[in-house]
Structures are given as structure tokens and as C-alpha cells.
Motif scaffolding. Structure first.
Motif, PDB file in Angstrom:
ATOM      1  N   THR A 196     -34.758 -74.149  88.445  1.00 17.73           N
ATOM      2  CA  THR A 196     -35.624 -74.393  88.637  1.00 17.73           C
ATOM      3  C   THR A 196     -36.251 -72.883  89.148  1.00 17.73           C
ATOM      4  O   THR A 196     -38.240 -72.633  88.661  1.00 17.73           O
ATOM      5  CB  THR A 196     -36.336 -75.965  89.681  1.00 17.73           C
ATOM      6  OG1 THR A 196     -36.327 -76.794  89.190  1.00 17.73           O
ATOM      7  CG2 THR A 196     -38.074 -76.163  89.610  1.00 17.73           C
ATOM      8  N   VAL A 197     -35.475 -73.228  90.267  1.00 18.64           N
ATOM      9  CA  VAL A 197     -36.113 -71.909  90.525  1.00 18.64           C
ATOM     10  C   VAL A 197     -35.661 -70.687  89.459  1.00 18.64           C
ATOM     11  O   VAL A 197     -36.704 -69.550  89.451  1.00 18.64           O
ATOM     12  CB  VAL A 197     -34.849 -71.138  91.717  1.00 18.64           C
ATOM     13  CG1 VAL A 197     -34.997 -70.221  92.740  1.00 18.64           C
ATOM     14  CG2 VAL A 197     -34.973 -71.747  92.738  1.00 18.64           C
ATOM     15  N   SER A 198     -34.613 -69.837  88.815  1.00 19.30           N
ATOM     16  CA  SER A 198     -35.023 -69.681  87.984  1.00 19.30           C
ATOM     17  C   SER A 198     -35.853 -69.387  87.039  1.00 19.30           C
ATOM     18  O   SER A 198     -36.275 -67.778  86.035  1.00 19.30           O
ATOM     19  CB  SER A 198     -33.357 -69.449  87.181  1.00 19.30           C
ATOM     20  OG  SER A 198     -32.569 -69.144  87.985  1.00 19.30           O
ATOM     21  N   GLU A 221     -26.168 -71.557  94.164  1.00 19.11           N
ATOM     22  CA  GLU A 221     -24.943 -71.853  93.418  1.00 19.11           C
ATOM     23  C   GLU A 221     -23.873 -72.233  94.550  1.00 19.11           C
ATOM     24  O   GLU A 221     -22.834 -72.800  94.213  1.00 19.11           O
ATOM     25  CB  GLU A 221     -24.682 -71.024  92.380  1.00 19.11           C
ATOM     26  CG  GLU A 221     -25.430 -70.008  91.154  1.00 19.11           C
ATOM     27  CD  GLU A 221     -25.498 -69.546  90.505  1.00 19.11           C
ATOM     28  OE1 GLU A 221     -24.237 -69.174  89.988  1.00 19.11           O
ATOM     29  OE2 GLU A 221     -26.430 -69.511  89.156  1.00 19.11           O
ATOM     30  N   THR A 222     -23.476 -71.316  95.256  1.00 21.39           N
ATOM     31  CA  THR A 222     -22.456 -71.754  96.592  1.00 21.39           C
ATOM     32  C   THR A 222     -22.761 -72.017  98.240  1.00 21.39           C
ATOM     33  O   THR A 222     -21.950 -72.188  98.412  1.00 21.39           O
ATOM     34  CB  THR A 222     -22.054 -70.090  96.147  1.00 21.39           C
ATOM     35  OG1 THR A 222     -23.086 -69.404  96.938  1.00 21.39           O
ATOM     36  CG2 THR A 222     -21.543 -69.425  95.414  1.00 21.39           C
ATOM     37  N   ILE A 223     -24.069 -72.397  98.229  1.00 19.85           N
ATOM     38  CA  ILE A 223     -24.585 -72.271  99.473  1.00 19.85           C
ATOM     39  C   ILE A 223     -23.842 -74.229  99.744  1.00 19.85           C
ATOM     40  O   ILE A 223     -24.186 -74.709  99.219  1.00 19.85           O
ATOM     41  CB  ILE A 223     -25.937 -72.128  99.706  1.00 19.85           C
ATOM     42  CG1 ILE A 223     -26.877 -72.306 101.267  1.00 19.85           C
ATOM     43  CG2 ILE A 223     -26.737 -72.904  98.860  1.00 19.85           C
ATOM     44  CD1 ILE A 223     -27.735 -71.966 101.606  1.00 19.85           C
ATOM     45  N   ASP A 224     -23.585 -74.158 101.238  1.00 17.18           N
ATOM     46  CA  ASP A 224     -23.098 -75.388 101.752  1.00 17.18           C
ATOM     47  C   ASP A 224     -24.608 -76.359 101.675  1.00 17.18           C
ATOM     48  O   ASP A 224     -25.149 -76.289 102.528  1.00 17.18           O
ATOM     49  CB  ASP A 224     -22.799 -75.590 102.952  1.00 17.18           C
ATOM     50  CG  ASP A 224     -22.198 -76.763 102.972  1.00 17.18           C
ATOM     51  OD1 ASP A 224     -21.491 -77.814 101.558  1.00 17.18           O
ATOM     52  OD2 ASP A 224     -21.975 -77.544 103.654  1.00 17.18           O
ATOM     53  N   LEU A 225     -24.312 -77.376 100.731  1.00 14.93           N
ATOM     54  CA  LEU A 225     -24.871 -78.617 100.409  1.00 14.93           C
ATOM     55  C   LEU A 225     -24.609 -80.128 100.723  1.00 14.93           C
ATOM     56  O   LEU A 225     -23.523 -80.136 100.032  1.00 14.93           O
ATOM     57  CB  LEU A 225     -26.341 -78.883  99.195  1.00 14.93           C
ATOM     58  CG  LEU A 225     -27.036 -77.452  98.588  1.00 14.93           C
ATOM     59  CD1 LEU A 225     -27.757 -77.622  97.139  1.00 14.93           C
ATOM     60  CD2 LEU A 225     -28.084 -76.977  99.446  1.00 14.93           C
ATOM     61  N   MET A 252     -32.579 -84.303  92.229  1.00 16.85           N
ATOM     62  CA  MET A 252     -31.788 -83.159  92.270  1.00 16.85           C
ATOM     63  C   MET A 252     -30.833 -82.567  91.441  1.00 16.85           C
ATOM     64  O   MET A 252     -30.023 -82.853  93.134  1.00 16.85           O
ATOM     65  CB  MET A 252     -33.139 -81.883  92.117  1.00 16.85           C
ATOM     66  CG  MET A 252     -34.819 -82.101  92.163  1.00 16.85           C
ATOM     67  SD  MET A 252     -35.728 -80.992  92.015  1.00 16.85           S
ATOM     68  CE  MET A 252     -35.174 -79.519  90.994  1.00 16.85           C
ATOM     69  N   THR A 253     -30.193 -82.736  90.885  1.00 14.00           N
ATOM     70  CA  THR A 253     -28.398 -81.882  91.439  1.00 14.00           C
ATOM     71  C   THR A 253     -28.881 -80.326  91.360  1.00 14.00           C
ATOM     72  O   THR A 253     -30.396 -79.395  91.563  1.00 14.00           O
ATOM     73  CB  THR A 253     -27.428 -81.851  89.584  1.00 14.00           C
ATOM     74  OG1 THR A 253     -28.991 -81.016  88.737  1.00 14.00           O
ATOM     75  CG2 THR A 253     -28.027 -83.303  89.297  1.00 14.00           C
ATOM     76  N   ARG A 254     -27.747 -80.025  92.109  1.00 10.98           N
ATOM     77  CA  ARG A 254     -28.242 -78.601  91.974  1.00 10.98           C
ATOM     78  C   ARG A 254     -28.167 -77.607  91.897  1.00 10.98           C
ATOM     79  O   ARG A 254     -29.061 -76.320  91.104  1.00 10.98           O
ATOM     80  CB  ARG A 254     -26.444 -77.889  92.951  1.00 10.98           C
ATOM     81  CG  ARG A 254     -26.050 -75.970  93.628  1.00 10.98           C
ATOM     82  CD  ARG A 254     -25.070 -76.247  93.072  1.00 10.98           C
ATOM     83  NE  ARG A 254     -24.260 -76.461  95.119  1.00 10.98           N
ATOM     84  CZ  ARG A 254     -24.014 -76.550  96.290  1.00 10.98           C
ATOM     85  NH1 ARG A 254     -24.661 -75.084  96.374  1.00 10.98           N
ATOM     86  NH2 ARG A 254     -23.236 -77.429  96.759  1.00 10.98           N
ATOM     87  N   GLN A 255     -27.857 -77.747  90.268  1.00 13.48           N
ATOM     88  CA  GLN A 255     -28.167 -76.748  89.056  1.00 13.48           C
ATOM     89  C   GLN A 255     -29.573 -77.440  88.752  1.00 13.48           C
ATOM     90  O   GLN A 255     -30.235 -75.895  88.390  1.00 13.48           O
ATOM     91  CB  GLN A 255     -27.224 -77.652  87.171  1.00 13.48           C
ATOM     92  CG  GLN A 255     -27.518 -76.474  86.177  1.00 13.48           C
ATOM     93  CD  GLN A 255     -26.714 -75.406  86.581  1.00 13.48           C
ATOM     94  OE1 GLN A 255     -25.949 -75.524  86.591  1.00 13.48           O
ATOM     95  NE2 GLN A 255     -27.357 -74.175  86.721  1.00 13.48           N
ATOM     96  N   ASP A 256     -30.156 -78.543  88.166  1.00 19.72           N
ATOM     97  CA  ASP A 256     -31.334 -78.592  88.519  1.00 19.72           C
ATOM     98  C   ASP A 256     -32.380 -77.676  89.400  1.00 19.72           C
ATOM     99  O   ASP A 256     -33.493 -77.157  88.584  1.00 19.72           O
ATOM    100  CB  ASP A 256     -31.854 -80.573  89.109  1.00 19.72           C
ATOM    101  CG  ASP A 256     -31.772 -81.193  87.820  1.00 19.72           C
ATOM    102  OD1 ASP A 256     -31.043 -80.822  86.955  1.00 19.72           O
ATOM    103  OD2 ASP A 256     -31.767 -82.138  87.686  1.00 19.72           O
TER     104      ASP A 256
END
Length: 206
Positions: A29-31, A51-55, A21-25
Motif C-alpha cells: 500500500t505504501v509503495s 519490512e523489518t520493524i517489529d510488529l 492487513m498483513t505486513r506485505q499488504d
């Protein structure tokens, strides 16, 4: 938002599935699912934080969708660095959290309950449930001898975990034979201790 792909462990009733999954995915999903939780390196985060956490490639990302199908849910206070967050969880979800993350602790009315016994624990809406995720980040661990109703065991715990167990489960902590109050553990130099014991009050005098 970056299109970088991450491996996400998604909990299902039949087990866990790894999904790219991408960050947006992940955010979408959570939203889109109110009772869905995301844990990043064992820390629960919300959609805004995602949206901002370091991954990065070494980050462990887990998604726990809310279970459907009529299973009874209970309000669980999930501890985080920002304080407790109230979540709805079924017994199956609680058992899954404890099984998949052995450093996580569950307290039912102040009593610690493990994954093996949660299914047989009689829960009601009046119970106070707290889930304390494992503490990460390289905190120093100490060998603790634990005495409870099932006997004796030895485990590695951080100072924060020792203090939490003492407070939440009303356990007694002895450092080199001296009882230490839960609120004083943070200021106690455990590195110099030769023996750390934790016991329930009922067996504390044995």
C-alpha cells in the motif's frame, strides 16, 4: 514475509476505518502510493523499514493516504528520530493528525497551532510547517502550567516535548521561577522541580 494479520487504522475523508492487513499488504500500500504515510506507535516509518520493524498485536498501525480531489497541499516537515522528513499534506490531513493524536504538535512559522484553529489558519506555500509526533516509549512526564493568548492551561509533557515547544514556538520555560534555556532543559533535573511554567514572550513578564 509472515502472513500474520494486523489491525490497521486507515484514514479516509469520512473518518477512520479498521482493516485487517498483513505486513506485505501494508508495504504494498505504501509503495504503490507515493504520498501515503504509515505510523507505527506514532512513529512515521517508510516502506523499507516496514519490512523489518517489529510488529505485534499491541502495535498501533495507522495509514494516512494522500487526499485527492484538488485540495491544496503544503510541504510539512515531519519530525522523527532520524530527522525531519518533508511530506505533502492538506489542511484536512493536518487537522486529522492533530485530532486523532492529541500528543502531536503543529508549528506554523514557529507558532503552535491546534486542531481547532488549523482550518481557519491562512496557510501559504511560504509558511514553514512542522509536525512533531507525540513522543512514545514511557518517557517521564511533568506537569506544566502553560500561559498563552487564550489563558492558562495545565498539561503533562515529557522533557523532550518541553524542549521542543521552547525551541519551535519560542516559548519561555521557568523552573521554580528561574528561566531555563531550551538547550539546557535536557540537562535540567525536572523531577525535583515544584513548578514548571511555559509562557509566550509577550506575556512572560506578567
Amino acid at each position: 514475509m509472515s502472513d500474520k494479520i494486523f489491525t490497521v487504522h486507515v484514514a479516509k475523508e469520512t473518518g477512520h476505518e479498521q482493516i485487517a492487513m498483513t505486513r506485505q499488504d501494508i508495504v504494498d500500500t505504501v509503495s504503490a502510493n507515493e504520498n501515503t504515510w504509515v505510523f507505527v506507535d506514532s512513529q512515521m516509518v517508510n516502506a523499507q523499514e516496514l519490512e523489518t520493524i517489529d510488529l505485534n498485536d499491541a502495535t498501533e498501525i495507522r495509514i494516512n493516504p494522500g487526499m485527492v480531489g484538488g485540495s491544496e497541499t503544503f510541504t510539512v516537515l515531519v519530525a522523527s528520530e532520524k530527522g525531519d522528513q518533508a511530506m505533502l499534506m492538506t489542511k484536512q490531513e493536518l487537522a486529522g493528525e492533530l485530532t486523532n493524536n492529541q500528543g502531536n504538535w503543529l508549528f506554523v512559522d514557529g507558532q503552535m497551532v491546534d486542531a481547532a484553529t488549523i482550518a481557519d489558519t491562512d496557510l501559504s506555500q511560504d509558511n514553514v510547517l512542522r509536525l512533531v509526533p507525540s513522543i512514545v516509549g514511557g518517557s517521564e512526564t511533568f506537569t506544566v502550567q502553560i500561559t498563552d493568548a487564550s489563558g492558562h492551561s495545565v498539561c503533562e509533557m515529557t522533557k523532550e516535548e518541553i524542549a521542543t515547544s521552547a525551541k519551535e514556538a519560542n516559548n519561555w520555560v521557568f523552573v521554580d521561577g528561574q528561566m531555563v534555556d531550551a538547550n539546557a532543559i535536557a540537562e535540567t533535573d525536572l523531577a525535583q522541580a515544584t513548578e514548571i511554567r511555559m509562557t509566550r514572550p509577550l506575556v512572560g513578564g506578567l
